[in-house]
Design a protein around this motif. Structure first.
Motif, PDB file in Angstrom:
ATOM      1  N   ASP A 227      45.387  41.609  44.135  1.00 11.47           N
ATOM      2  CA  ASP A 227      46.393  41.128  45.090  1.00 11.47           C
ATOM      3  C   ASP A 227      45.878  41.240  46.528  1.00 11.47           C
ATOM      4  N   ASP A 228      45.061  42.282  46.779  1.00 11.51           N
ATOM      5  CA  ASP A 228      44.506  42.506  48.110  1.00 11.51           C
ATOM      6  C   ASP A 228      43.109  41.891  48.182  1.00 11.51           C
ATOM      7  N   PRO A 229      42.884  40.850  48.995  1.00  9.68           N
ATOM      8  CA  PRO A 229      41.576  40.213  49.058  1.00  9.68           C
ATOM      9  C   PRO A 229      40.476  41.110  49.627  1.00  9.68           C
ATOM     10  N   ASN A 230      40.871  42.177  50.301  1.00 10.01           N
ATOM     11  CA  ASN A 230      39.881  43.090  50.899  1.00 10.01           C
ATOM     12  C   ASN A 230      39.723  44.381  50.108  1.00 10.01           C
ATOM     13  N   TRP A 231      40.127  44.375  48.859  1.00 11.82           N
ATOM     14  CA  TRP A 231      40.126  45.592  48.043  1.00 11.82           C
ATOM     15  C   TRP A 231      38.750  46.228  47.932  1.00 11.82           C
ATOM     16  N   ASP A 286      38.852  35.631  40.385  1.00 11.24           N
ATOM     17  CA  ASP A 286      37.712  35.479  41.285  1.00 11.24           C
ATOM     18  C   ASP A 286      36.864  36.743  41.371  1.00 11.24           C
ATOM     19  N   ILE A 287      37.139  37.692  40.490  1.00  7.89           N
ATOM     20  CA  ILE A 287      36.306  38.895  40.359  1.00  7.89           C
ATOM     21  C   ILE A 287      35.615  38.807  39.001  1.00  7.89           C
ATOM     22  N   GLU A 288      34.307  38.728  39.026  1.00 10.30           N
ATOM     23  CA  GLU A 288      33.552  38.502  37.791  1.00 10.30           C
ATOM     24  C   GLU A 288      32.685  39.721  37.476  1.00 10.30           C
ATOM     25  N   ILE A 289      32.798  40.217  36.254  1.00 15.79           N
ATOM     26  CA  ILE A 289      31.961  41.324  35.793  1.00 15.79           C
ATOM     27  C   ILE A 289      30.832  40.746  34.950  1.00 15.79           C
ATOM     28  N   LEU A 290      29.602  40.980  35.380  1.00 16.81           N
ATOM     29  CA  LEU A 290      28.430  40.499  34.664  1.00 16.81           C
ATOM     30  C   LEU A 290      27.564  41.676  34.228  1.00 16.81           C
ATOM     31  N   LYS A 291      26.903  41.515  33.103  1.00 24.08           N
ATOM     32  CA  LYS A 291      26.067  42.580  32.566  1.00 24.08           C
ATOM     33  C   LYS A 291      24.689  42.558  33.216  1.00 24.08           C
TER      34      LYS A 291
END
Length: 343
Positions: A227-231, A286-291
């Motif tokens: 929710d917070d773009p600056n998290w 828009d937050i992507e977790i990549l290995k």
């Protein structure tokens, strides 16, 4: 010049001339000037005016290809034009958006030199034109090894078994990767079990072009949204056994970018971080977790940031002007070598 390259240019030139009725002429004999080596010139005549364009050929075009070509130099007094087998409508739109002139063998083109303006997209790939095969060196296993070599040039002298262990690639696969590097002009045997990477800049560019399509899709774990773009700003990502990539990594090391998307490299989703920052799992996040696919140390590891080459590739793969601009800063600060004749 290879016959395949010449055929590609001739095909594109003839198709554009037929599609527009404009005189388009290919000039094959090109003097090498400085560090710029065009694949030829194309002259276009229109309304008692003419333009000479320096040609750069690319069999395949991706977003990363477009970004790289956008940053390349040309001969003084000449615009560059990219000649490719086939540009899809999205690629045609992207090239027009960032101002990269192009033409392909299907008659698609973008040329903007007032009063001359051509923009054609949507012509289908010719039936007799099959997509160019991907060299195995630039498939996932090869990309892992090349990435390690570009980041650790001394690794080229290591025993294959040691290279295999560091890259998580089978021993037999490492053998053919080194043979492919040699056959493609990227490696020479020096004698006494010594080897040397040659043409590192073209190899780096080929890696950056191939990574988004061949290796990156295999790294995805999950996507999230906040929710917070600056998290992310006050997060020490290393505390979560992870590191930043893409726009956040670029923002932290250049102070030149306001991130819109977040890439985190982690062996698995960092549960503690997800809970603390109230990240919500969603396929469109828009937050992507990549290995991660590397096991070596590098100059930014203490900052919780991915290797600079990977940040550069992540940015170039977006095809976004602001990211390309920041990627160039990263290239100059972390990837350019004094003995290279770059860009």
């Amino acid at each position: 010049m290879e016959q395949q390259t010449k055929n590609l240019i001739v095909g594109a030139v003839e198709t554009l001339a037929q599609a527009t009725g404009i005189k388009v002429v290919y000039k094959a004999n090109v003097p090498k000037t400085g560090n710029v080596y065009p694949d030829g010139f194309v002259r276009i005549d229109y309304k008692n005016m003419h333009w000479d364009f320096a040609i750069q050929t690319k069999v395949r075009v991706t977003r990363a290809t477009v970004a790289i070509e956008k940053t390349q130099p040309t001969l003084p007094g000449h615009d560059r034009i990219l000649v490719t087998e086939y540009a899809t409508p999205p690629m045609a739109d992207l090239m027009r958006q960032i101002g990269l002139l192009f033409m392909d063998t299907a008659g698609n083109a973008y040329i903007n030199k007032p009063p001359l303006y051509i923009f054609i997209k949507g012509n289908k790939r010719p039936e007799n034109l099959k997509p160019a095969p991907i060299k195995r060196l630039f498939k996932p296993a090869g990309l892992k090894v090349v990435f390690a070599l570009l980041n650790n040039p001394q690794m080229v002298d290591w025993p294959y078994r040691q290279v295999a262990a560091v890259t998580d690639v089978a021993l037999g696969t490492v053998d053919w990767i080194f043979r492919d590097l040699k056959e493609m002009g990227f490696l020479v045997e020096m004698g006494g079990r010594k080897r040397k990477i040659t043409n590192p800049l073209p190899l780096l560019k080929r890696w950056v072009e191939a990574y988004p399509e061949q290796l990156r899709p295999k790294l995805g774990i999950e996507r999230f949204k906040a929710d917070d773009p600056n998290w992310w700003k006050n997060v020490d990502i290393a505390d979560y056994n992870a590191c930043w990539g893409g726009e956040v990594a670029a923002a932290k090391i250049t102070k030149q970018l306001k991130p819109e998307k977040v890439i985190i490299y982690a062996p698995e989703p960092p549960g503690k971080l997800i809970i603390e920052k109230k990240l919500r799992k969603t396929a469109t996040g828009d937050i992507e977790i990549l290995k991660p696919f590397w096991k070596f140390d590098h100059k930014l590891i203490h900052l919780g940031i991915a290797p600079p080459l990977l940040i550069y590739a992540d940015l170039m793969a977006t095809g976004d002007d602001r990211n390309i601009e920041t990627a160039e800063i990263i290239y100059d600060n972390y990837l350019a070598q004094p003995d290279r004749h770059d860009r």
